[in-house]
Design a protein around this motif. Structure first.
Motif, short mmCIF file in Angstrom:
data_model
loop_
_atom_site.label_atom_id
_atom_site.label_comp_id
_atom_site.label_asym_id
_atom_site.label_seq_id
_atom_site.Cartn_x
_atom_site.Cartn_y
_atom_site.Cartn_z
N ILE A 44 32.14 29.92 47.74
CA ILE A 44 31.50 30.70 46.66
C ILE A 44 31.02 32.03 47.21
CG2 ILE A 44 29.49 30.78 45.14
CD1 ILE A 44 29.86 27.72 44.79
N LYS A 45 30.43 32.01 48.39
CA LYS A 45 29.94 33.23 49.03
C LYS A 45 31.10 34.19 49.32
CE LYS A 45 27.25 34.80 52.99
NZ LYS A 45 26.60 34.38 54.24
N ALA A 46 32.20 33.65 49.85
CA ALA A 46 33.36 34.48 50.17
C ALA A 46 33.97 35.06 48.89
CB ALA A 46 34.41 33.66 50.92
N GLU A 47 33.99 34.26 47.83
CA GLU A 47 34.55 34.73 46.56
C GLU A 47 33.73 35.87 45.99
OE1 GLU A 47 35.31 32.68 42.29
OE2 GLU A 47 35.95 31.53 44.03
N SER A 48 32.42 35.81 46.16
CA SER A 48 31.55 36.85 45.61
C SER A 48 31.61 38.13 46.44
CB SER A 48 30.12 36.36 45.50
OG SER A 48 29.58 36.14 46.79
N GLN A 49 32.05 38.04 47.71
CA GLN A 49 32.07 39.22 48.57
C GLN A 49 33.39 39.97 48.53
OE1 GLN A 49 30.99 37.66 52.39
NE2 GLN A 49 28.82 37.87 52.01
N ASP A 50 34.47 39.35 48.08
CA ASP A 50 35.75 40.05 48.10
C ASP A 50 35.95 40.88 46.83
OD1 ASP A 50 36.47 38.27 46.13
OD2 ASP A 50 37.89 37.17 47.36
N ASP A 51 36.98 41.72 46.83
CA ASP A 51 37.25 42.58 45.68
C ASP A 51 38.17 41.91 44.67
OD1 ASP A 51 39.46 42.64 47.34
OD2 ASP A 51 39.83 44.78 47.08
N ASN A 52 38.45 40.64 44.88
CA ASN A 52 39.32 39.90 43.99
C ASN A 52 38.60 39.62 42.68
OD1 ASN A 52 41.02 38.03 42.77
ND2 ASN A 52 41.49 36.96 44.67
N THR A 53 39.14 40.13 41.60
CA THR A 53 38.51 39.98 40.29
C THR A 53 38.95 38.71 39.56
OG1 THR A 53 40.26 41.32 39.29
CG2 THR A 53 38.25 42.46 39.99
N LEU A 54 39.91 37.99 40.11
CA LEU A 54 40.39 36.77 39.47
C LEU A 54 39.36 35.67 39.65
CD1 LEU A 54 44.10 36.87 40.69
CD2 LEU A 54 43.09 37.93 38.68
N THR A 55 39.25 34.82 38.66
CA THR A 55 38.22 33.79 38.66
C THR A 55 38.84 32.40 38.63
OG1 THR A 55 36.30 32.91 37.50
CG2 THR A 55 37.98 33.92 36.14
N THR A 56 38.14 31.45 39.20
CA THR A 56 38.58 30.06 39.13
C THR A 56 37.77 29.29 38.08
OG1 THR A 56 37.10 29.47 40.94
CG2 THR A 56 39.40 29.93 41.51
N GLU A 57 36.99 30.02 37.32
CA GLU A 57 36.21 29.41 36.23
C GLU A 57 37.16 28.81 35.20
OE1 GLU A 57 32.69 29.48 36.06
OE2 GLU A 57 32.89 30.22 38.11
N PHE A 58 36.61 28.05 34.27
CA PHE A 58 37.41 27.43 33.22
C PHE A 58 38.10 28.51 32.37
CE2 PHE A 58 37.82 26.08 28.81
CZ PHE A 58 38.61 24.94 28.97
N VAL A 59 39.38 28.31 32.08
CA VAL A 59 40.11 29.17 31.16
C VAL A 59 40.71 28.28 30.07
CG1 VAL A 59 40.68 30.92 32.89
CG2 VAL A 59 42.29 29.07 32.45
N GLU A 60 41.06 28.89 28.98
CA GLU A 60 41.64 28.15 27.86
C GLU A 60 42.96 27.52 28.29
OE1 GLU A 60 41.41 26.41 24.35
OE2 GLU A 60 39.92 27.86 25.01
N PRO A 61 43.05 26.18 28.25
CA PRO A 61 44.29 25.53 28.68
C PRO A 61 45.44 25.81 27.73
CG PRO A 61 42.54 23.90 28.28
CD PRO A 61 42.03 25.23 27.86
N ILE A 62 46.64 25.91 28.30
CA ILE A 62 47.85 26.05 27.49
C ILE A 62 48.74 24.85 27.76
CG2 ILE A 62 47.75 28.58 27.44
CD1 ILE A 62 49.92 28.60 29.59
N ASP A 63 49.70 24.64 26.92
CA ASP A 63 50.64 23.55 27.07
C ASP A 63 51.62 23.86 28.21
OD1 ASP A 63 51.74 21.01 25.62
OD2 ASP A 63 53.51 22.27 26.01
N PRO A 64 52.04 22.87 28.98
CA PRO A 64 52.99 23.12 30.07
C PRO A 64 54.29 23.79 29.61
CG PRO A 64 52.07 20.92 30.28
CD PRO A 64 51.58 21.48 28.98
N TYR A 65 54.64 23.62 28.32
CA TYR A 65 55.89 24.20 27.82
C TYR A 65 55.66 25.40 26.91
CZ TYR A 65 57.90 20.14 29.97
OH TYR A 65 58.27 19.20 30.90
N ASP A 66 54.51 26.03 27.02
CA ASP A 66 54.25 27.28 26.30
C ASP A 66 54.90 28.44 27.04
OD1 ASP A 66 52.78 26.14 24.29
OD2 ASP A 66 50.82 26.80 25.03
N TYR A 67 55.33 29.44 26.27
CA TYR A 67 55.83 30.68 26.87
C TYR A 67 54.64 31.57 27.21
CZ TYR A 67 60.79 30.18 25.90
OH TYR A 67 62.10 29.78 25.92
#
Length: 193
Positions: A44-67
């Motif tokens: 968590i500490k490393a994630e907060s210190q880098d410039d990576n804006t991508l998150t591992t927080e919950f996102v809206e799930p999609i179907d495995p066969y969605d485009y």
């Protein structure tokens, strides 16, 4: 009397000996739990210190066969259609199979960043369908769907054609770097002189 002489002799011999300090007993189970907790805190500490804006927080799930489909304003329809149909040559690809979500987050961010810096325009990200991923199906695919539109260097993305991985892969179109734009302007301005 012999016993008391032995005791006196023993006491004199051991007079300069100091008692050992007791080592703490380590409970393996608690130690493993502590290590896991420390590892999570460091992540968590490393994630907060880098410039990576991508998150591992919950996102809206999609179907495995969605485009997966995304296009920024300004991207020409013909360019997007050509990307969607897999007609651009793939300049680089990233395979995310067997990576955790945290590892994939780092890899995707660095891959997109490197491709932009090296003027690589058309990418293929192989993420898999994720039918059996936990805590829900298509975990990584759902995050790819969320992550890519948040990156300014990504112009468009679409689920790949079957021969490139189908539902388990995504084409990505990266914007031109400032150097490449300048180079194109110079080349085109010479043509009209």
């Amino acid at each position: 009397m012999k016993q008391s002489n032995d005791w006196i002799s023993f006491s004199q011999t051991m007079n300069d000996v100091k008692p050992m300090t007791q080592d703490k007993v380590i409970n393996k189970h608690n130690s493993l739990e502590q290590q896991k907790k420390l590892k999570r805190l460091n992540a968590i500490k490393a994630e907060s210190q880098d410039d990576n804006t991508l998150t591992t927080e919950f996102v809206e799930p999609i179907d495995p066969y969605d485009y997966l489909s995304f296009k920024r304003d300004g991207v020409q329809e013909g360019v997007y259609r050509k990307l969607r149909l897999g007609k651009y040559p793939i300049d680089a690809q990233l395979n995310l199979h067997r990576l955790t979500l945290s590892e994939a987050r780092i890899e995707v961010f660095q891959f997109i960043k490197d491709c932009y810096q090296h003027n690589v325009r058309t990418l293929l990200i192989i993420h898999g369908i994720g039918q059996h991923s936990k805590p829900y199906p298509a975990l990584l695919k759902s995050h790819i769907n969320h992550w890519l539109p948040t990156l300014n260097t990504v112009l468009a993305m679409h689920t790949a054609q079957k021969h490139h991985g189908g539902y388990g892969a995504t084409y990505v179109l990266i914007r031109k770097s400032a150097d490449k734009k300048r180079e194109n302007r110079e080349r085109h301005s010479k043509r009209f002189v």
